[in-house]
Design a protein around this motif. Sequence first.
Motif, PDB file in Angstrom:
ATOM      1  N   LEU A  38     -51.459   7.581 -40.349  1.00  0.00           N
ATOM      2  CA  LEU A  38     -50.716   7.766 -39.109  1.00  0.00           C
ATOM      3  C   LEU A  38     -50.894   9.191 -38.611  1.00  0.00           C
ATOM      4  O   LEU A  38     -50.668  10.144 -39.348  1.00  0.00           O
ATOM      5  CB  LEU A  38     -49.231   7.475 -39.360  1.00  0.00           C
ATOM      6  N   THR A  40     -49.721  11.595 -35.296  1.00  0.00           N
ATOM      7  CA  THR A  40     -48.829  11.609 -34.151  1.00  0.00           C
ATOM      8  C   THR A  40     -48.993  12.900 -33.360  1.00  0.00           C
ATOM      9  O   THR A  40     -48.988  13.979 -33.935  1.00  0.00           O
ATOM     10  CB  THR A  40     -47.358  11.464 -34.601  1.00  0.00           C
ATOM     11  N   HIS A  85     -48.832   7.636 -31.234  1.00  0.00           N
ATOM     12  CA  HIS A  85     -49.241   7.375 -32.615  1.00  0.00           C
ATOM     13  C   HIS A  85     -50.617   6.730 -32.655  1.00  0.00           C
ATOM     14  O   HIS A  85     -50.860   5.738 -31.969  1.00  0.00           O
ATOM     15  CB  HIS A  85     -48.249   6.436 -33.297  1.00  0.00           C
ATOM     16  N   GLU A 111     -38.528   9.577 -32.136  1.00  0.00           N
ATOM     17  CA  GLU A 111     -39.225  10.053 -33.325  1.00  0.00           C
ATOM     18  C   GLU A 111     -38.972   9.111 -34.498  1.00  0.00           C
ATOM     19  O   GLU A 111     -37.914   8.502 -34.609  1.00  0.00           O
ATOM     20  CB  GLU A 111     -38.702  11.455 -33.669  1.00  0.00           C
ATOM     21  N   GLY A 112     -39.955   8.956 -35.359  1.00  0.00           N
ATOM     22  CA  GLY A 112     -39.764   8.213 -36.594  1.00  0.00           C
ATOM     23  C   GLY A 112     -39.863   6.709 -36.477  1.00  0.00           C
ATOM     24  O   GLY A 112     -39.476   6.002 -37.399  1.00  0.00           O
ATOM     25  N   LYS A 113     -40.369   6.196 -35.368  1.00  0.00           N
ATOM     26  CA  LYS A 113     -40.473   4.748 -35.224  1.00  0.00           C
ATOM     27  C   LYS A 113     -41.517   4.169 -36.182  1.00  0.00           C
ATOM     28  O   LYS A 113     -41.358   3.071 -36.686  1.00  0.00           O
ATOM     29  CB  LYS A 113     -40.819   4.382 -33.786  1.00  0.00           C
ATOM     30  N   TYR A 114     -42.590   4.918 -36.421  1.00  0.00           N
ATOM     31  CA  TYR A 114     -43.643   4.481 -37.331  1.00  0.00           C
ATOM     32  C   TYR A 114     -43.786   5.482 -38.466  1.00  0.00           C
ATOM     33  O   TYR A 114     -43.697   6.677 -38.256  1.00  0.00           O
ATOM     34  CB  TYR A 114     -44.974   4.347 -36.586  1.00  0.00           C
ATOM     35  N   LYS A 115     -44.045   4.952 -39.679  1.00  0.00           N
ATOM     36  CA  LYS A 115     -44.228   5.797 -40.857  1.00  0.00           C
ATOM     37  C   LYS A 115     -45.346   5.227 -41.724  1.00  0.00           C
ATOM     38  O   LYS A 115     -45.547   4.014 -41.767  1.00  0.00           O
ATOM     39  CB  LYS A 115     -42.939   5.839 -41.675  1.00  0.00           C
ATOM     40  N   LYS A 116     -46.050   6.095 -42.420  1.00  0.00           N
ATOM     41  CA  LYS A 116     -47.095   5.654 -43.341  1.00  0.00           C
ATOM     42  C   LYS A 116     -46.458   4.755 -44.400  1.00  0.00           C
ATOM     43  O   LYS A 116     -45.390   5.052 -44.920  1.00  0.00           O
ATOM     44  CB  LYS A 116     -47.774   6.860 -43.996  1.00  0.00           C
ATOM     45  N   GLN A 118     -45.309   1.772 -43.794  1.00  0.00           N
ATOM     46  CA  GLN A 118     -44.440   0.816 -43.109  1.00  0.00           C
ATOM     47  C   GLN A 118     -45.190  -0.483 -42.815  1.00  0.00           C
ATOM     48  O   GLN A 118     -46.360  -0.479 -42.460  1.00  0.00           O
ATOM     49  CB  GLN A 118     -43.935   1.426 -41.806  1.00  0.00           C
TER      50      GLN A 118
END
Length: 135
Positions: A38, A40, A85, A111-116, A118
């Motif tokens: 990811l 960003t 992202h 912020e923080g909607k996607y994370k490695k 996930q």
Amino acid sequence: MSFKIYGILGVLAAGAYGVSETDKSLNYIETDAKITKLTTECTVQKRKSKLVNKETGDLAYMDCKLAKLVAPIKGYSVSDVRYHHKIEYKYKSPVDNEWHNDKGSKTAYSEGKYKKGQSFKVLAHKTDANKTRWK
């Protein structure tokens, strides 16, 4: 523009949407994917204005921490920061039941909607193991 032109454009847009949705329902199946990489970057933009690169005139991409600091200085709110992202993910194809990799991009308003690591849903093609679409 006249009413006829707007009508024609509306019919064309509805037709294109219909073709896309039909393609999804006939040729794809929902499967789980997992984010493997990811990246960003952020931009600062409102509905009618945005921060641009002085040299190119294109939207100015920057580190998200910097965007939060720059936004108020330039007359924007921190809520005007957009998170872009670039996502690489793996998914199990229904064609060969093997893991495949793909990539795509998404924009989020928080912020923080996607994370490695996930998991999320993608549509995997029923006959082409290397083809996916996002919902």
